[in-house]
Design a protein around this motif. Structure first.
Motif, PDB file in Angstrom:
ATOM      1  N   GLU A  68      10.478   1.840  12.177  1.00  0.00           N
ATOM      2  CA  GLU A  68       9.862   0.692  12.853  1.00  0.00           C
ATOM      3  C   GLU A  68       8.482   1.039  13.396  1.00  0.00           C
ATOM      4  O   GLU A  68       7.559   0.229  13.325  1.00  0.00           O
ATOM      5  N   SER A  69       8.335   2.239  13.931  1.00  0.00           N
ATOM      6  CA  SER A  69       7.043   2.643  14.495  1.00  0.00           C
ATOM      7  C   SER A  69       5.978   2.774  13.421  1.00  0.00           C
ATOM      8  O   SER A  69       4.820   2.399  13.632  1.00  0.00           O
ATOM      9  N   VAL A  89       3.550   8.352  16.125  1.00  0.00           N
ATOM     10  CA  VAL A  89       3.165   8.020  14.757  1.00  0.00           C
ATOM     11  C   VAL A  89       1.648   8.113  14.593  1.00  0.00           C
ATOM     12  O   VAL A  89       1.145   8.604  13.580  1.00  0.00           O
ATOM     13  N   ASP A  95       5.001  -0.758  12.595  1.00  0.00           N
ATOM     14  CA  ASP A  95       4.212  -1.343  13.685  1.00  0.00           C
ATOM     15  C   ASP A  95       2.798  -0.774  13.735  1.00  0.00           C
ATOM     16  O   ASP A  95       1.853  -1.474  14.095  1.00  0.00           O
ATOM     17  N   ALA A  96       2.652   0.500  13.400  1.00  0.00           N
ATOM     18  CA  ALA A  96       1.332   1.140  13.441  1.00  0.00           C
ATOM     19  C   ALA A  96       0.459   0.737  12.259  1.00  0.00           C
ATOM     20  O   ALA A  96      -0.737   1.011  12.243  1.00  0.00           O
ATOM     21  N   GLU A 117       9.498   3.826  23.406  1.00  0.00           N
ATOM     22  CA  GLU A 117       8.124   3.311  23.487  1.00  0.00           C
ATOM     23  C   GLU A 117       7.072   4.379  23.162  1.00  0.00           C
ATOM     24  O   GLU A 117       5.909   4.064  22.934  1.00  0.00           O
ATOM     25  N   LEU A 153      13.836   4.280  14.669  1.00  0.00           N
ATOM     26  CA  LEU A 153      12.636   4.248  15.520  1.00  0.00           C
ATOM     27  C   LEU A 153      11.399   4.708  14.751  1.00  0.00           C
ATOM     28  O   LEU A 153      10.322   4.120  14.883  1.00  0.00           O
ATOM     29  N   PHE A 209       7.224   6.313  20.500  1.00  0.00           N
ATOM     30  CA  PHE A 209       7.187   6.557  19.068  1.00  0.00           C
ATOM     31  C   PHE A 209       5.895   6.076  18.423  1.00  0.00           C
ATOM     32  O   PHE A 209       5.398   6.699  17.493  1.00  0.00           O
ATOM     33  N   ILE A 210       5.308   4.961  18.897  1.00  0.00           N
ATOM     34  CA  ILE A 210       4.048   4.477  18.316  1.00  0.00           C
ATOM     35  C   ILE A 210       2.954   5.518  18.509  1.00  0.00           C
ATOM     36  O   ILE A 210       2.213   5.843  17.583  1.00  0.00           O
ATOM     37  N   THR A 211       2.842   6.070  19.712  1.00  0.00           N
ATOM     38  CA  THR A 211       1.858   7.113  19.982  1.00  0.00           C
ATOM     39  C   THR A 211       2.121   8.310  19.085  1.00  0.00           C
ATOM     40  O   THR A 211       1.196   8.900  18.517  1.00  0.00           O
TER      41      THR A 211
END
Length: 152
Positions: free
Chosen positions: A29-30, A134, A33-34, A128, A26, A130-132
């Motif tokens: 991938e995050s 990162v 994605d970021a 969901e 996670l 994890f993006i925040t």
């Protein structure tokens, strides 16, 4: 000396010390994605973490990390050993360490061992989030760079 903009644009080498393969995936991938300017390296245990940071063994050709994200719950309570080694080794004690906690109790647990980290960040529970998370790490890193430049 590099300006703040140059430092902020610099590729950041991040070492993630995380024993849980699902969380490691996670995180990885995050970070992708970021689309952050970083290289994320991952290890899953204390020995590998210390070898990576000191550039020993299979990690002799890896870059020294600019930032360490440490899950303290490594097998055998070894996360405290890593934190202690990072605090006590002059060559690497300047690397900022962010302890990833699963709750507010995590910070207290680290401190009861007589140790302290540069920062404590609560690890996300939901994928969901994890993006925040990162993005928070990126903001933390930029803040650390700005703090260092004002200290010099």
């Amino acid at each position: 000396m590099a300006s703040n903009d140059e430092q902020e644009d610099k590729l950041v080498n991040i070492l993630l010390v995380e024993p849980n393969p699902g969380d490691t995936r996670l995180f990885t991938e995050s970070f992708k994605d970021a689309k952050l300017k970083n290289s994320l390296y991952t290890v899953s245990n204390a020995d590998a973490a210390l070898d990576f940071v000191t550039q020993r063994g299979e990690y002799v050709d890896t870059p020294r990390p600019d930032l360490i994200l440490l899950e303290p719950k490594l097998p055998g309570d070894k996360g405290m050993d890593v934190l202690s080694a990072l605090d006590n080794e002059p060559a690497i004690c300047g690397i900022p360490v962010v302890v990833l906690t699963s709750s507010e109790i995590g910070e207290d647990i680290v401190k009861t061992h007589g140790l302290d980290a540069d920062h404590y960040v609560q690890k996300p529970v939901e994928p969901e989030d994890f993006i925040t998370f990162v993005q928070e790490i990126e903001e933390l890193w930029i803040g650390l760079i700005q703090q260092k430049s004002t200290e010099n």
